[in-house]
Design a protein around this motif. Sequence first.
Motif, PDB file in Angstrom:
ATOM      1  N   THR A 106       4.459   6.202  14.257  1.00  0.00           N
ATOM      2  CA  THR A 106       5.929   5.954  13.412  1.00  0.00           C
ATOM      3  C   THR A 106       5.399   5.382  12.419  1.00  0.00           C
ATOM      4  OG1 THR A 106       5.796   3.861  14.543  1.00  0.00           O
ATOM      5  CG2 THR A 106       7.198   5.471  15.550  1.00  0.00           C
ATOM      6  N   ASP A 107       4.213   5.018  12.091  1.00  0.00           N
ATOM      7  CA  ASP A 107       3.689   4.589  10.808  1.00  0.00           C
ATOM      8  C   ASP A 107       3.109   5.754   9.988  1.00  0.00           C
ATOM      9  OD1 ASP A 107       1.494   4.963  12.008  1.00  0.00           O
ATOM     10  OD2 ASP A 107       0.657   2.866  11.697  1.00  0.00           O
ATOM     11  N   GLY A 108       3.118   6.783  10.470  1.00  0.00           N
ATOM     12  CA  GLY A 108       2.576   8.004   9.719  1.00  0.00           C
ATOM     13  C   GLY A 108       1.164   8.145   9.786  1.00  0.00           C
ATOM     14  N   ARG A 109       0.425   7.461  10.784  1.00  0.00           N
ATOM     15  CA  ARG A 109      -1.099   7.593  10.629  1.00  0.00           C
ATOM     16  C   ARG A 109      -1.288   8.660  11.645  1.00  0.00           C
ATOM     17  NH1 ARG A 109      -3.868   2.893  13.216  1.00  0.00           N
ATOM     18  NH2 ARG A 109      -1.872   2.562  14.030  1.00  0.00           N
ATOM     19  N   LEU A 110      -2.317   9.434  11.340  1.00  0.00           N
ATOM     20  CA  LEU A 110      -2.706  10.670  11.951  1.00  0.00           C
ATOM     21  C   LEU A 110      -3.433  10.350  13.369  1.00  0.00           C
ATOM     22  CD1 LEU A 110      -2.881  13.754  12.198  1.00  0.00           C
ATOM     23  CD2 LEU A 110      -4.830  13.614  11.099  1.00  0.00           C
ATOM     24  N   PHE A 111      -3.138  10.721  14.658  1.00  0.00           N
ATOM     25  CA  PHE A 111      -3.582  10.248  15.920  1.00  0.00           C
ATOM     26  C   PHE A 111      -4.368  11.448  16.370  1.00  0.00           C
ATOM     27  CE2 PHE A 111       0.075   7.534  16.934  1.00  0.00           C
ATOM     28  CZ  PHE A 111      -0.602   6.344  16.797  1.00  0.00           C
ATOM     29  N   SER A 112      -4.042  12.721  16.153  1.00  0.00           N
ATOM     30  CA  SER A 112      -4.861  13.709  16.675  1.00  0.00           C
ATOM     31  C   SER A 112      -4.533  15.092  15.924  1.00  0.00           C
ATOM     32  CB  SER A 112      -4.755  13.975  18.108  1.00  0.00           C
ATOM     33  OG  SER A 112      -3.534  14.490  18.500  1.00  0.00           O
ATOM     34  N   ARG A 113      -5.390  16.254  15.970  1.00  0.00           N
ATOM     35  CA  ARG A 113      -5.129  17.493  15.564  1.00  0.00           C
ATOM     36  C   ARG A 113      -5.611  18.421  16.489  1.00  0.00           C
ATOM     37  NH1 ARG A 113      -5.222  18.711   9.676  1.00  0.00           N
ATOM     38  NH2 ARG A 113      -6.527  20.434  10.171  1.00  0.00           N
TER      39      ARG A 113
END
Length: 107
Positions: A35-42
């Motif tokens: 929700t904060d825009g940080r990338l968790f995974s691709r």
Amino acid sequence: MQKDYFILDIKGGNHSIHGEIAFIKANPVQEIRGTDGRLFSRSVIDHYCQDTETFIIPADLILINPIIFEAQSNNGVWAAEMGDFRDETMFDETKGKRIKVHMFKGF
């Protein structure tokens, strides 16, 4: 705007108007963000599926080689500059129907 794609295949072909072309078949890279825009995974799908998109560029090694080099050095991922393409529809002979393609604006 850039969008990341996992390249499945690059093949040559002919277009009735533009002559020799290259078809790039690729799947969009999926990103999961918090929700904060940080990338968790691709993640990517490494085979043809309903999300597979088609890019059409001139069959010119000056255009093709940088795409191949980028994908080879980035685990198969190419950052497509979407502003270089316009969306069109064309008949796909293998599927027997019209599909949306990303046509290179330089034609």
